[in-house]
Design an enzyme around this catalytic site. Structure first.
Site, PDB file in Angstrom:
ATOM      1  N   ASP A  38      -4.805  -0.891   0.545  1.00  0.00           N
ATOM      2  CA  ASP A  38      -5.140  -1.834   1.501  1.00  0.00           C
ATOM      3  C   ASP A  38      -4.696  -3.271   1.107  1.00  0.00           C
ATOM      4  OD1 ASP A  38      -6.054   0.368   2.764  1.00  0.00           O
ATOM      5  OD2 ASP A  38      -8.185   0.056   2.146  1.00  0.00           O
TER       6      ASP A  38
HETATM    7  N1  URA Z   1      -9.256   3.603  -0.845  1.00  0.00           N
HETATM    8  C1  URA Z   1      -9.454   2.693  -0.026  1.00  0.00           C
HETATM    9  O1  URA Z   1     -10.523   2.352   0.661  1.00  0.00           O
HETATM   10  N2  URA Z   1      -8.502   1.460  -0.146  1.00  0.00           N
HETATM   11  C2  URA Z   1      -7.399   1.478  -1.007  1.00  0.00           C
HETATM   12  O2  URA Z   1      -6.679   0.573  -0.949  1.00  0.00           O
HETATM   13  C3  URA Z   1      -7.156   2.673  -1.713  1.00  0.00           C
HETATM   14  C4  URA Z   1      -8.093   3.701  -1.838  1.00  0.00           C
END
Ligand code: URA
Length: 233
Positions: free
Chosen positions: A105
């Site tokens: 993310d």
């Molecule tokens: N899980 C999440 O919620 N975000 C990420 O970036 C990676 C794993």
């Protein structure tokens, strides 16, 4: 594609000619003599015919320390992308072919893999592969100790219709934990903590399989993977 077919197609020669080259030790593949026409080759294979090298692409495997705020994407009109960071570090690299082997993310930091080898990234991100991914998680509210057992049992995700593989969680403080999961579902870690109405305020990926984010790799920087790392994962 098979080596014999690749040679006859690229060099526009007869099957008979290719057979002769193979029989007379005139072909090398990745620096070793090759007699088997059925050997599979790809665009990265280094082939020589009668001592003359054929053109091939160079495979690239990069490990990045992704900073927060940068998008796991190749192009975006609004946000800086990880590809732009790579272009800044390696101005002469052909990045047109690079893609991500698993996303993070925008706010998540840590270990991110990029490559131009589609077969490698596909193998890595296949759900059946179950590669462990370890995250440092910081939450807004205290983490209930029972979450350790619940995550170890696996949690049901309605959207995907799957139960997650047993995850290991070590509590580091009231609001910090080290969590290892085995899938890469969208917002997986955040959704696991959302079961407790506990927002994740910081997320950092430390490890993926045998790959560890080196402490000396600065945020926004990349390094090439070693052969051992590429094959080991
Ligand atoms: N899980 C999440 O919620 N975000 C990420 O970036 C990676 C794993």
């Amino acid at each position: 594609m098979r080596l014999d077919r690749y040679l006859s197609k690229t060099l526009r020669v007869s099957n008979k000619q290719v057979k002769q080259w193979l029989e007379c030790d005139q072909i090398t593949l990745d620096d070793a003599p090759c007699k088997q026409g059925e050997t599979l080759v790809n665009r990265f294979s280094r082939i020589q015919v009668e001592g003359r090298p054929l053109a091939h692409d160079t495979p690239l495997y990069l490990l990045m320390h992704k900073p927060a705020g940068v998008l796991s994407a190749t192009k975006d009109r609004e946000h800086t992308t990880v590809i732009e960071l790579i272009e800044a570090q390696y101005p002469h690299l052909d990045s047109s072919d690079l893609h991500l082997a698993g996303r993070l993310d925008r706010a998540t930091t840590g270990l991110l893999l990029l490559t131009n080898d589609g077969a490698w990234s596909k193998a890595l991100t296949r759900p059946e592969q179950k590669i462990p991914k370890t995250y440092l998680v910081t939450t807004e509210h205290p983490i209930p100790p029972e979450a350790v057992e619940r995550f170890a049992q696996g949690v049901w995700f309605d959207k995907e219709g799957v139960t997650t593989a047993p995850a290991q969680m070590q509590l580091l403080s009231d609001t910090r934990a080290r969590l290892t999961i085995y899938e890469g579902m969208h917002h997986q870690v955040k959704r696991m903590f959302a079961l407790y109405h506990n927002p994740v305020v910081a997320l950092h990926r430390e490890r993926m399989g045998n790959l560890v984010l080196d402490s000396e790799l600065a945020e926004g920087q990349c390094r090439p993977l070693s052969r051992q790392e590429i094959e080991g994962i």
